[in-house]
Design a protein around this motif. Sequence first.
Motif, short mmCIF file in Angstrom:
data_model
loop_
_atom_site.label_atom_id
_atom_site.label_comp_id
_atom_site.label_asym_id
_atom_site.label_seq_id
_atom_site.Cartn_x
_atom_site.Cartn_y
_atom_site.Cartn_z
N TYR A 21 0.83 -1.21 0.00
CA TYR A 21 0.00 0.00 0.00
C TYR A 21 0.87 1.26 0.00
O TYR A 21 1.83 1.36 0.75
CB TYR A 21 -0.92 0.00 1.22
N LYS A 22 0.51 2.19 -0.87
CA LYS A 22 1.20 3.47 -0.95
C LYS A 22 0.14 4.56 -1.04
O LYS A 22 -0.89 4.37 -1.67
CB LYS A 22 2.10 3.53 -2.18
N LEU A 32 2.74 14.49 0.82
CA LEU A 32 3.16 13.50 1.81
C LEU A 32 3.13 12.14 1.13
O LEU A 32 2.17 11.81 0.43
CB LEU A 32 2.20 13.47 3.00
N ILE A 33 4.18 11.37 1.33
CA ILE A 33 4.26 10.02 0.77
C ILE A 33 4.22 9.04 1.94
O ILE A 33 5.03 9.15 2.86
CB ILE A 33 5.55 9.82 -0.04
N SER A 34 3.31 8.09 1.88
CA SER A 34 3.20 7.10 2.94
C SER A 34 3.30 5.70 2.33
O SER A 34 2.54 5.36 1.43
CB SER A 34 1.86 7.26 3.67
N PRO A 59 11.57 13.26 6.73
CA PRO A 59 10.35 12.81 7.43
C PRO A 59 9.50 14.02 7.85
O PRO A 59 10.02 15.06 8.24
CB PRO A 59 10.89 12.08 8.67
N VAL A 60 8.20 13.85 7.78
CA VAL A 60 7.27 14.94 8.08
C VAL A 60 7.37 15.33 9.56
O VAL A 60 7.41 14.49 10.45
CB VAL A 60 5.83 14.57 7.69
N LYS A 61 7.46 16.63 9.79
CA LYS A 61 7.47 17.19 11.14
C LYS A 61 6.30 18.15 11.33
O LYS A 61 5.80 18.33 12.42
CB LYS A 61 8.78 17.90 11.42
N ASN A 62 5.88 18.77 10.22
CA ASN A 62 4.81 19.74 10.25
C ASN A 62 4.11 19.72 8.90
O ASN A 62 4.77 19.80 7.87
CB ASN A 62 5.38 21.14 10.54
N TYR A 63 2.80 19.60 8.91
CA TYR A 63 2.04 19.57 7.66
C TYR A 63 0.78 20.39 7.85
O TYR A 63 -0.05 20.07 8.71
CB TYR A 63 1.70 18.14 7.26
N LEU A 64 0.64 21.45 7.10
CA LEU A 64 -0.51 22.33 7.17
C LEU A 64 -0.77 22.81 8.60
O LEU A 64 -1.89 22.76 9.09
CB LEU A 64 -1.76 21.64 6.60
#
Length: 194
Positions: A21-22, A32-34, A59-64
């Motif tokens: 799953y992506k 964002l890529i998961s 790596p995500v630290k802050n999003y919106l």
Amino acid sequence: MGFSKSIADPCLYTKGSGKDYKALILFVDDILISCYSDAEVQKVAQQLASKYNLKSLGPVKNYLRVEVKQTEDRSFLLSQKQKIEMLLEQCEMQDCKPVKSPIELNIQSTLQSECFSNPDLYRSVVRMLLYLVNWSRPDLSASVAILSKFVAKPTIPAWNALKRVLRYLKGTLEHGLSLSAEPDEDLLCYVDSD
């Protein structure tokens, strides 16, 4: 690349299932890529970079304006401490005394009264609280739903109840929404019915 647009959310694109799953979450110029593994994230990022001009921020630290912290068990904690602090300052409540619950019992019957003198401030605070509820603070849902009924004509008791929600936020700045990496088959519910 084979991703399919989600019916539920136009910003979500998915591909595969299980460990294959992506997901891509797009918002204007943020992506964002998961994926199941970091190697898969890099692979998808490279595929995107071959077609578009991208800059990886790691790596995500802050999003919106949502702070994202990954824990050791690969779960994520979504919080909005900075947003809450900004809201407390806007209402001049940064030094308020915290409370343990966001709203008092049987509050609805006491909210009818004389009008609050600054309805624009009331609406602004409710709008910000709705944003928090949607992103990281579902614990405020019931309180904000009750207080949202007064946005057209806020009363003084409704404003005082709204300030109680802010006092609750002051005491729970570090709280947020935890997203587990592992599926939990048990549903755990708490009820306080009197």
